[in-house]
Design an enzyme around this catalytic site. Sequence first.
Site, PDB file in Angstrom:
ATOM      1  N   GLN A 199      11.437   6.545   2.543  1.00 35.93           N
ATOM      2  CA  GLN A 199      11.052   5.420   3.399  1.00 35.93           C
ATOM      3  C   GLN A 199       9.578   5.082   3.216  1.00 35.93           C
ATOM      4  O   GLN A 199       9.184   3.925   3.245  1.00 35.93           O
ATOM      5  CB  GLN A 199      11.315   5.740   4.867  1.00 35.93           C
ATOM      6  CG  GLN A 199      12.778   5.691   5.223  1.00 35.93           C
ATOM      7  CD  GLN A 199      12.995   6.006   6.691  1.00 35.93           C
ATOM      8  OE1 GLN A 199      12.139   5.724   7.527  1.00 35.93           O
ATOM      9  NE2 GLN A 199      14.122   6.608   6.998  1.00 35.93           N
ATOM     10  N   TRP A 200       8.788   6.135   3.051  1.00 37.19           N
ATOM     11  CA  TRP A 200       7.350   5.948   2.833  1.00 37.19           C
ATOM     12  C   TRP A 200       7.136   5.178   1.532  1.00 37.19           C
ATOM     13  O   TRP A 200       6.364   4.238   1.465  1.00 37.19           O
ATOM     14  CB  TRP A 200       6.693   7.329   2.754  1.00 37.19           C
ATOM     15  CG  TRP A 200       5.303   7.434   3.267  1.00 37.19           C
ATOM     16  CD1 TRP A 200       4.231   6.680   2.926  1.00 37.19           C
ATOM     17  CD2 TRP A 200       4.826   8.407   4.212  1.00 37.19           C
ATOM     18  NE1 TRP A 200       3.115   7.126   3.594  1.00 37.19           N
ATOM     19  CE2 TRP A 200       3.456   8.189   4.386  1.00 37.19           C
ATOM     20  CE3 TRP A 200       5.415   9.458   4.910  1.00 37.19           C
ATOM     21  CZ2 TRP A 200       2.655   8.971   5.226  1.00 37.19           C
ATOM     22  CZ3 TRP A 200       4.629  10.232   5.737  1.00 37.19           C
ATOM     23  CH2 TRP A 200       3.268   9.989   5.910  1.00 37.19           C
ATOM     24  N   GLU A 215       3.539  13.389  -6.651  1.00 36.28           N
ATOM     25  CA  GLU A 215       4.555  14.075  -5.875  1.00 36.28           C
ATOM     26  C   GLU A 215       5.263  15.140  -6.688  1.00 36.28           C
ATOM     27  O   GLU A 215       5.384  15.029  -7.899  1.00 36.28           O
ATOM     28  CB  GLU A 215       5.548  13.001  -5.435  1.00 36.28           C
ATOM     29  CG  GLU A 215       6.625  13.451  -4.542  1.00 36.28           C
ATOM     30  CD  GLU A 215       7.890  12.735  -4.916  1.00 36.28           C
ATOM     31  OE1 GLU A 215       7.839  11.515  -5.156  1.00 36.28           O
ATOM     32  OE2 GLU A 215       8.920  13.411  -5.031  1.00 36.28           O
ATOM     33  N   SER A 221       8.378  17.461  -8.087  1.00 37.09           N
ATOM     34  CA  SER A 221       9.630  17.045  -8.709  1.00 37.09           C
ATOM     35  C   SER A 221      10.599  18.208  -8.824  1.00 37.09           C
ATOM     36  O   SER A 221      10.210  19.326  -9.123  1.00 37.09           O
ATOM     37  CB  SER A 221       9.333  16.503 -10.111  1.00 37.09           C
ATOM     38  OG  SER A 221      10.515  16.383 -10.851  1.00 37.09           O
ATOM     39  N   ARG A 246      12.810  18.206 -11.097  1.00 30.78           N
ATOM     40  CA  ARG A 246      13.216  18.366 -12.494  1.00 30.78           C
ATOM     41  C   ARG A 246      12.681  19.692 -13.027  1.00 30.78           C
ATOM     42  O   ARG A 246      13.158  20.200 -14.032  1.00 30.78           O
ATOM     43  CB  ARG A 246      12.692  17.219 -13.360  1.00 30.78           C
ATOM     44  CG  ARG A 246      13.369  15.890 -13.069  1.00 30.78           C
ATOM     45  CD  ARG A 246      12.990  14.851 -14.098  1.00 30.78           C
ATOM     46  NE  ARG A 246      13.444  15.218 -15.426  1.00 30.78           N
ATOM     47  CZ  ARG A 246      12.893  14.759 -16.549  1.00 30.78           C
ATOM     48  NH1 ARG A 246      11.856  13.962 -16.500  1.00 30.78           N
ATOM     49  NH2 ARG A 246      13.366  15.127 -17.730  1.00 30.78           N
ATOM     50  N   ARG A 287      20.458  20.199  -9.716  1.00 34.55           N
ATOM     51  CA  ARG A 287      20.054  19.698  -8.395  1.00 34.55           C
ATOM     52  C   ARG A 287      21.089  18.770  -7.762  1.00 34.55           C
ATOM     53  O   ARG A 287      20.959  18.437  -6.576  1.00 34.55           O
ATOM     54  CB  ARG A 287      18.694  19.001  -8.478  1.00 34.55           C
ATOM     55  CG  ARG A 287      18.685  17.783  -9.378  1.00 34.55           C
ATOM     56  CD  ARG A 287      17.293  17.126  -9.420  1.00 34.55           C
ATOM     57  NE  ARG A 287      17.238  16.135 -10.486  1.00 34.55           N
ATOM     58  CZ  ARG A 287      16.293  15.205 -10.612  1.00 34.55           C
ATOM     59  NH1 ARG A 287      15.303  15.163  -9.748  1.00 34.55           N
ATOM     60  NH2 ARG A 287      16.301  14.346 -11.602  1.00 34.55           N
ATOM     61  N   ARG A 308       5.361   2.170  11.222  1.00 35.97           N
ATOM     62  CA  ARG A 308       6.099   3.415  11.401  1.00 35.97           C
ATOM     63  C   ARG A 308       5.911   4.060  12.767  1.00 35.97           C
ATOM     64  O   ARG A 308       6.624   5.001  13.101  1.00 35.97           O
ATOM     65  CB  ARG A 308       5.756   4.408  10.290  1.00 35.97           C
ATOM     66  CG  ARG A 308       6.109   3.899   8.894  1.00 35.97           C
ATOM     67  CD  ARG A 308       7.544   3.394   8.810  1.00 35.97           C
ATOM     68  NE  ARG A 308       7.849   2.854   7.477  1.00 35.97           N
ATOM     69  CZ  ARG A 308       8.918   2.146   7.203  1.00 35.97           C
ATOM     70  NH1 ARG A 308       9.787   1.848   8.157  1.00 35.97           N
ATOM     71  NH2 ARG A 308       9.129   1.687   5.984  1.00 35.97           N
TER      72      ARG A 308
END
Lengths: 240, 240, 240, 240
Positions: free
Chosen positions: B77-78, B100, B102, B104, B172, B200
């Site tokens: 949402q951010w 951010e 990950s 992976r 994942r 928000r």
Amino acid sequence: MSFVEVLDKGYVRLVNHMGSDLTVVNAARVSYAKESSELNEKDIRLIRFLAREGHTSPFRHVILQYEIYAPLMVARQWWKYVIGASHAEGTGDSLEAWNESSRRYITEEPVFYVPGPDEWRSKPENSKQGSGEVLSAETGGQLTKELIDYIEAGVQKYEAALQAGVCAEQARLFLPAYGMYVRWYWTASLQSVCHFLSQRLEHDAQKEIQSYAKAILELSKPLYPASIHELIEQTKSDSE
Amino acid sequence: MSFVEVLDKGYVRLVNHMGSDLTVVNAARVSYAKESSELNEKDIRLIRFLAREGHTSPFRHVILQYEIYAPLMVARQWWKYVIGASHAEGTGDSLEAWNESSRRYITEEPVFYVPGPDEWRSKPENSKQGSGEVLSAETGGQLTKELIDYIEAGVQKYEAALQAGVCAEQARLFLPAYGMYVRWYWTASLQSVCHFLSQRLEHDAQKEIQSYAKAILELSKPLYPASIHELIEQTKSDSE
Amino acid sequence: MSFVEVLDKGYVRLVNHMGSDLTVVNAARVSYAKESSELNEKDIRLIRFLAREGHTSPFRHVILQYEIYAPLMVARQWWKYVIGASHAEGTGDSLEAWNESSRRYITEEPVFYVPGPDEWRSKPENSKQGSGEVLSAETGGQLTKELIDYIEAGVQKYEAALQAGVCAEQARLFLPAYGMYVRWYWTASLQSVCHFLSQRLEHDAQKEIQSYAKAILELSKPLYPASIHELIEQTKSDSE
Amino acid sequence: MSFVEVLDKGYVRLVNHMGSDLTVVNAARVSYAKESSELNEKDIRLIRFLAREGHTSPFRHVILQYEIYAPLMVARQWWKYVIGASHAEGTGDSLEAWNESSRRYITEEPVFYVPGPDEWRSKPENSKQGSGEVLSAETGGQLTKELIDYIEAGVQKYEAALQAGVCAEQARLFLPAYGMYVRWYWTASLQSVCHFLSQRLEHDAQKEIQSYAKAILELSKPLYPASIHELIEQTKSDSE
């Protein structure tokens, strides 16, 4: 052609596009007040020059618009490219718009990506990222079955939670969301599209997003053959 | 103070910040080659005027940097705000950076948000979006237990898949990812931060992201009291 | 040091900055939840890797803020970089803010850039753009004198028009505006600053803007020595 | 119609456009996987709702492209809007591209904006910005003549400097550049265009840029009647 199927249930649809290779040439020549109406050899050399020298602003005047249906994990990598990498690595986020479906509303049955028995990949040998060879069909078949079961269990719990009166925005905690399909509109300049392609066609990109990149290429290349050829070639040699 | 706990395992940390209310004033007065060194009544009136008239570019010269640890559904949402809404609704994405973690890569044990027995909310009565009253502790307790069980099953399957040699980027698929915590750096201008807050903090935003917005407000308000007051008030009256 | 004089009457002032080379490293390692507190050899290798591979988003978490006083023709090239080129050539316009003085208001006496007798340059021999050798002091002296006279005549007419009651926004038509000094605040990420430097330090950039690029480099290099070294070197080799 | 004359020698030409009011509706409804093929009353209500609530991202999927020929002082205000104000005041700079002619090259004879005898405006009575009533034809006639003479003198000196071997990038210091016509391509989303319109149609915007805003409106309104109506109305009431 305006529609390409991707993965087990996904697709890319070309919704609209604006301009042609000539648009790039005319935007670049605005200083000279000359406008071409047919693409000639000299124009193609100009496109090559612009791509090679990184004078890519003229490519921003050509716009493409897609509807994409892909697993959330693919959407997230795409977004990261749009926010982080793209800011960073050379396209400007400009001329990008994004409108996407949301699980905060209950609009459609959740649909999930499930790799087939021969589509599960091993971890790569010499890298922390990416994937290696395909696993055996036996192992793969087992994994496919387990994933289907796990998804079914999750969807049942999700629906039971909704039934019990839980709001959709919390009930979705039961969904194995990485594989869940989401749908979005992506409007981007040719420059952004080519930057995305040059990143996501690469062999170290996740296979699933590579498949989407190929679909984007297939739909877009015939519309802007000279520009896409030069921009992608140029980016490749840059990163070598 | 530079750290606020949010939800069951999340947090917001203020990593760094640049400028003060005076920075806004001095950027706005660059035409006049006058620079204040202490904030006075006239400066505060200028800040009020800029916020009210939508002349918000001076607020872009003040920067804040946070580390955030939040469930993926909050992060999404951010991001949508940063990409879509923000592009759209008024801040410019400019002066935003995002880095951010990950999935992976296998870097940390996956950690999940689980609402407590008294934290499950009903669906709203007259809206397709948002949530209503808290459900009974009995229903809630049942849901909490089921979610914990479902997450445990997913994590076990995820680890078994890794054990069987599956690459992390496919394994994942077994994770109920909406509630999984991710960590990121967010660097944004005061204008962007206030736009985020005004969106928000609203009662129709998802409760979980409201909690993060409150943490951002708590950490940031003491640093730029006049600007944050005026920008948030102004945006509120705009949307009324 | 936070102030460098440029050209005959201009300057660059470093107003503020946020972060250090370590910020880049910590933003890049957010996946690993590891934070360094002192820059070591391994960190510098990571910075080199990020710059070389074009993973430049971590450099966007470091911010610099300048006040610049420069002729309008320099400001225009700078803006074009921020809007066009930068969108296009790789920095993202993100994390840029700009607040600038305006001649629509009467705030200060207009001040003009006048090249000295030994600062007039010939046209380049084999290019449509840029400049070549310095012209003779005799020719240069003549040009300097003529420019001063022409500016004086323009300023007189400008002031007479104001006196006659003409609004400032039209009276300014009498000003030879390319050389007129304007003042602005520029807030930008380290990535944007380095992209600007790699473009504007080049020998084919206009000499006047090269001088500003050198001032920016002089003020900024000591603050982020590893990052600026790697980003500028990398960009250089890219365009070779 | 695709061409509107503006001021004494300028124009706006609509080069291309993509999408329709329906595009906005379909982008907004991507969550519901429903696509309209004809605009109905319900669609128009959705457009009104989106504009009123500030959910403007769907308007970013519609693109317009113009060629503009305008005095440099108009171009500068337009740029400031794109860089500063737009970042700040609500459109996102995204989905904007800009390619513009440059005086660093010698490509065309310089052409200048000269207000006619009845087009010189007085300074406003109660404001530091903008303009008031038109001055008398006598005063105006005098100013027009003086401006023509001053421009001619500047162009002569500019050409003499080029003749003497001075590079174009310095010779232009002799040009009264605020009134000099420049030409550029502007590609922007409907959201950006409407934000520009809502700012520049206002009575306190410089008259000359108001004229360009009117031309943009005239060319664009017939293409997206519902969206432009709602977006501009909405912005008006916002700033009241």
